[in-house]
Design a protein around this motif. Sequence first.
Motif, PDB file in Angstrom:
ATOM      1  N   GLU A  15       0.801  -1.212   0.000  1.00 34.65           N
ATOM      2  CA  GLU A  15       0.000   0.000   0.000  1.00 34.65           C
ATOM      3  C   GLU A  15       0.846   1.280   0.000  1.00 34.65           C
ATOM      4  OE1 GLU A  15      -3.311  -0.197   2.657  1.00 34.65           O
ATOM      5  OE2 GLU A  15      -4.137  -1.834   1.460  1.00 34.65           O
ATOM      6  N   ASN A  16       2.159   1.135  -0.185  1.00 27.71           N
ATOM      7  CA  ASN A  16       3.062   2.286  -0.202  1.00 27.71           C
ATOM      8  C   ASN A  16       2.881   3.170   1.025  1.00 27.71           C
ATOM      9  OD1 ASN A  16       4.422   1.771  -2.715  1.00 27.71           O
ATOM     10  ND2 ASN A  16       2.493   2.284  -3.699  1.00 27.71           N
ATOM     11  N   LYS A  47      -8.953 -10.340   9.495  1.00 24.52           N
ATOM     12  CA  LYS A  47      -9.141  -8.946   9.918  1.00 24.52           C
ATOM     13  C   LYS A  47      -9.971  -8.137   8.936  1.00 24.52           C
ATOM     14  CE  LYS A  47      -5.348  -8.674  13.155  1.00 24.52           C
ATOM     15  NZ  LYS A  47      -4.087  -8.044  13.525  1.00 24.52           N
ATOM     16  N   THR A  48      -9.832  -8.415   7.629  1.00 27.34           N
ATOM     17  CA  THR A  48     -10.687  -7.699   6.678  1.00 27.34           C
ATOM     18  C   THR A  48     -12.125  -8.189   6.792  1.00 27.34           C
ATOM     19  OG1 THR A  48     -10.067  -9.222   4.885  1.00 27.34           O
ATOM     20  CG2 THR A  48      -8.855  -7.136   5.031  1.00 27.34           C
ATOM     21  N   LEU A  53      -9.593  -4.353   9.522  1.00 22.40           N
ATOM     22  CA  LEU A  53      -8.591  -3.939   8.548  1.00 22.40           C
ATOM     23  C   LEU A  53      -9.295  -3.637   7.239  1.00 22.40           C
ATOM     24  CD1 LEU A  53      -5.562  -3.705   7.639  1.00 22.40           C
ATOM     25  CD2 LEU A  53      -5.701  -6.153   7.091  1.00 22.40           C
ATOM     26  N   THR A  54      -8.881  -2.537   6.612  1.00 25.77           N
ATOM     27  CA  THR A  54      -9.386  -2.181   5.292  1.00 25.77           C
ATOM     28  C   THR A  54      -8.202  -2.078   4.350  1.00 25.77           C
ATOM     29  OG1 THR A  54     -11.186  -0.928   6.302  1.00 25.77           O
ATOM     30  CG2 THR A  54     -10.698  -0.467   3.990  1.00 25.77           C
ATOM     31  N   LEU A  55      -8.304  -2.742   3.222  1.00 25.23           N
ATOM     32  CA  LEU A  55      -7.258  -2.680   2.202  1.00 25.23           C
ATOM     33  C   LEU A  55      -7.621  -1.633   1.155  1.00 25.23           C
ATOM     34  CD1 LEU A  55      -6.765  -6.529   1.599  1.00 25.23           C
ATOM     35  CD2 LEU A  55      -5.362  -5.022   3.033  1.00 25.23           C
ATOM     36  N   SER A  56      -6.620  -1.122   0.458  1.00 27.20           N
ATOM     37  CA  SER A  56      -6.879  -0.157  -0.612  1.00 27.20           C
ATOM     38  C   SER A  56      -7.256  -0.858  -1.917  1.00 27.20           C
ATOM     39  CB  SER A  56      -5.650   0.735  -0.829  1.00 27.20           C
ATOM     40  OG  SER A  56      -4.548  -0.048  -1.248  1.00 27.20           O
TER      41      SER A  56
END
Length: 127
Positions: A15-16, A47-48, A53-56
């Motif tokens: 995710e940089n 977790k998502t 947790l949220t991923l991009s």
Amino acid sequence: MTLLLDTHTILWFLENDPQLPTQTRTRIETSPTVLVSIISLWEIAIKTNIGKLTLSFPFSDLESELITQNITQLSITFSDLTIYHSLPLHHRDPFDRLLIAQAMNHSLPFISRDTEFAPYPIQQIWD
């Protein structure tokens, strides 16, 4: 050098995230072999799924993201579990303890900023 990435490390790399130090990012990008444990992928899935947790990007794209970055999945072996079973309880998180066991079992440098790994006989890198 082959590297094993902690869960937060792989997330920050993909995710940089600026929390990943530039030198650590460069080390990952220039290493001939970079591994992410299936345990980290399982932790991300859990977790998502529960909203911690949220991923991009969609979780379903995670595997293709790893392939694009030339990051290899590390399976869990019975010998990893044997080491896990014998670890002293300096650290109670079961995901982290299995990552420690894998780093020990496969003699892998472990890329993590988690300071709770210090009591274990692993080479931890964070710079």
